[in-house]
Design a protein around this motif. Structure first.
Motif, short mmCIF file in Angstrom:
data_model
loop_
_atom_site.label_atom_id
_atom_site.label_comp_id
_atom_site.label_asym_id
_atom_site.label_seq_id
_atom_site.Cartn_x
_atom_site.Cartn_y
_atom_site.Cartn_z
N UNK A 31 56.99 4.58 33.51
CA UNK A 31 57.13 5.09 34.85
C UNK A 31 56.00 4.67 35.70
N UNK A 32 56.01 4.81 37.27
CA UNK A 32 55.19 4.90 37.81
C UNK A 32 53.84 5.48 37.60
N UNK A 33 52.96 4.46 37.78
CA UNK A 33 51.50 5.39 37.04
C UNK A 33 50.43 4.53 37.98
N UNK A 34 48.96 5.23 37.74
CA UNK A 34 48.11 4.60 38.41
C UNK A 34 47.96 3.23 38.32
N UNK A 35 47.42 2.58 39.80
CA UNK A 35 47.19 1.33 39.71
C UNK A 35 45.84 0.87 39.73
N UNK A 36 44.68 1.67 39.31
CA UNK A 36 43.56 1.45 39.18
C UNK A 36 42.83 2.56 38.28
N UNK A 37 41.86 2.06 37.77
CA UNK A 37 41.04 3.14 36.75
C UNK A 37 40.10 3.96 37.36
N UNK A 38 40.08 5.45 37.39
CA UNK A 38 39.19 6.05 37.78
C UNK A 38 37.80 6.18 37.05
N UNK A 39 37.61 5.31 35.88
CA UNK A 39 36.38 5.15 35.32
C UNK A 39 36.48 3.85 34.69
N UNK A 40 35.25 3.20 34.65
CA UNK A 40 35.21 2.09 33.73
C UNK A 40 34.02 1.92 33.22
N UNK A 41 33.84 1.47 31.68
CA UNK A 41 32.68 1.16 31.19
C UNK A 41 31.35 0.45 31.97
N UNK A 42 31.91 -0.45 32.87
CA UNK A 42 30.98 -1.19 33.70
C UNK A 42 30.22 -0.46 34.56
N UNK A 43 30.54 0.61 34.91
CA UNK A 43 30.06 1.42 35.97
C UNK A 43 29.42 2.80 35.43
N UNK A 44 28.29 2.58 34.84
CA UNK A 44 27.85 3.83 33.79
C UNK A 44 27.32 5.15 34.96
N UNK A 45 27.41 6.08 34.15
CA UNK A 45 27.01 7.29 35.02
C UNK A 45 25.40 7.27 35.46
N UNK A 46 25.36 8.17 36.43
CA UNK A 46 23.85 8.04 37.30
C UNK A 46 22.87 8.87 36.49
N UNK A 47 23.39 9.74 35.37
CA UNK A 47 22.57 10.74 35.01
C UNK A 47 23.14 11.10 33.46
N UNK A 48 21.87 10.83 32.46
CA UNK A 48 22.48 11.09 31.10
C UNK A 48 22.86 12.59 30.62
N UNK A 49 22.61 13.37 31.57
CA UNK A 49 23.29 14.98 31.42
C UNK A 49 24.78 14.76 31.71
N UNK A 50 25.16 13.79 32.23
CA UNK A 50 26.74 13.65 32.81
C UNK A 50 27.54 13.73 31.17
N UNK A 51 26.87 13.02 30.20
CA UNK A 51 27.57 12.88 28.69
C UNK A 51 27.30 13.97 27.83
N UNK A 52 28.55 14.35 27.32
CA UNK A 52 28.42 15.47 26.59
C UNK A 52 28.27 15.34 24.99
N UNK A 53 28.68 13.99 24.63
CA UNK A 53 28.50 13.53 23.42
C UNK A 53 29.66 13.72 22.48
N UNK A 54 30.05 13.18 21.41
CA UNK A 54 31.09 12.99 20.52
C UNK A 54 31.51 14.44 19.90
N UNK A 55 30.47 14.87 19.55
CA UNK A 55 30.40 16.15 18.83
C UNK A 55 31.16 17.37 19.58
N UNK A 56 30.87 17.31 21.04
CA UNK A 56 31.38 18.13 21.92
C UNK A 56 32.98 17.73 22.10
N UNK A 57 33.30 16.61 22.39
CA UNK A 57 34.69 16.52 22.26
C UNK A 57 35.43 16.88 20.98
N UNK A 58 34.65 16.73 19.95
CA UNK A 58 35.42 16.93 18.54
C UNK A 58 35.84 18.53 18.34
#
Length: 379
Positions: A31-58
């Protein structure tokens, strides 16, 4: 000892996609979906604190995290403590010309040593590249410069050998014998896909390296999302999901870390070199249709699980487009005719394994076609 070579920054993990006839968008089109990504690995975060880590996701997604952590992507780079090839023996050496190289693991650290018999240079390895099931390479820093050391581990031999990126000529000095010097851009480009938390803006923080491709590589930094969930307001910080993209955008999203198709188009590679880009080859398939979800990576591959290695496991994907023998008329959403030769292991014939010159790793060719034995490789 063989001299192995692997001149590709990213290995194609994808192994099989579907069909061999032209597709339409039919009943299974997305069905109709987004035409562009809201995040790409080629544009990393500005701050390391933005990342939660795999254990938080788990903590909220235990099954996905458990399965994904066993995948090839999750083990594409490893911290030295996790470099399992040193389990026995803990030290390996290799002599090349007048230089002797050794790698020694003690506790959580792997140390690289190079000597010419008179002078010795020793540096800690800060990352191992590859699981070690086929090969494993190693990166060090020396006097502020990054190097890929000139020896790698090769599973077929069970020992070290000349690295695929090592200079073919013998270095004149010990300092130039440390391996291939990598620019900051080289290292940053690798880690943006394999460990984005270690790349903040233009800076590289090797102490923040995580092993392999984790949740936040594809879904983006998750600290705000985790905080919102814990506060009972998950809608305040939803994570990006590549599954929300249109089929062509899904392909483009995966393509960012699996040898870019755009790079291939610009390079015009000769011979079999192009098979290292699954997206580039898939788009050349007669059956490829940018608007059909069956032409996207996710249709055949679950990014949260180890890659299925058995060719027959992909047959159901092929039959989503092709009729089986005995079905006389193809449906509008299943336009592919039945194969007149076989009814199983479709990808084995229509997506053959291809050897790239001097590479120890065969690649699955994602240009879906009738591959005839002895026929020239279709560039």
């Amino acid at each position: 000892m063989r001299n192995h070579w692997l001149g590709f920054s990213r290995l194609a993990f994808v192994a099989a996609l579907t069909a061999t006839a032209s597709l339409n968008t039919g009943g299974q089109a997305a069905p109709e979906k987004k035409t562009e990504a809201g995040w790409t690995p080629n544009h990393p975060a500005a701050n390391s604190a933005d990342y939660a880590g795999r254990s938080a996701c788990a903590s909220c997604h235990p099954e996905q995290a458990r399965n994904q952590s066993a995948s090839e992507m999750a083990q594409s780079i490893l911290r030295p403590a996790e470099a399992g090839v040193f389990a026995s023996p803990p030290e390996m050496s290799f002599k090349r010309g007048k230089y002797t190289y050794s790698l020694h693991k003690k506790g959580a650290q792997v140390t690289f040593t190079a000597t010419d018999g008179h002078k010795t240079i020793t540096e800690p390895v800060f990352v191992a590249v590859g699981q070690g099931k086929v090969f494993q390479a190693y990166l060090i820093q020396h006097v502020g410069e990054y190097y890929r050391v000139p020896v790698s581990y090769y599973a077929a031999d069970g020992m070290l050998g000349t690295d695929v990126e090592a200079s073919p000529t013998m270095p004149a000095t010990l300092e130039t014998a440390l391996g291939k010097r990598l620019s900051v851009d080289d290292v940053r480009g690798c880690f943006r896909c394999h460990s984005p938390a270690s790349v903040i803006g233009d800076k590289i923080d090797t102490s923040a390296l995580t092993s392999g491709v984790g949740c936040e590589v594809c879904h983006g930094p998750g600290a705000k999302h985790v905080a919102a969930v814990r506060a009972g307001k998950p809608e305040d910080a939803r994570l990006f999901s590549p599954a929300d993209l249109r089929p062509k955008m899904r392909l483009d999203f995966c393509d960012q870390c699996h040898e870019s198709a755009s790079n291939m188009k610009a390079e015009h590679p000769q011979g079999t070199r192009s098979v290292v880009s699954p997206a580039y080859r898939l788009e050349q398939s007669r059956c490829y249709h940018a608007a059909d979800q069956r032409s996207s990576c996710f249709f055949c591959h679950d990014p949260h699980a180890p890659m299925e290695q058995k060719t027959a496991a992909y047959d159901s994907k092929c039959l989503a487009c092709h009729t089986e023998r005995g079905e006389a008329i193809a449906r509008s959403d299943q336009p592919g005719k039945a194969c007149p030769v076989g009814n199983k292991n479709c990808a084995g014939c229509h997506m053959p394994k291809v050897t790239v010159i001097n590479s120890p790793i065969p690649f699955t060719d994602h240009r879906i076609r009738i591959a005839t034995a002895g026929a020239p490789f279709p560039e």
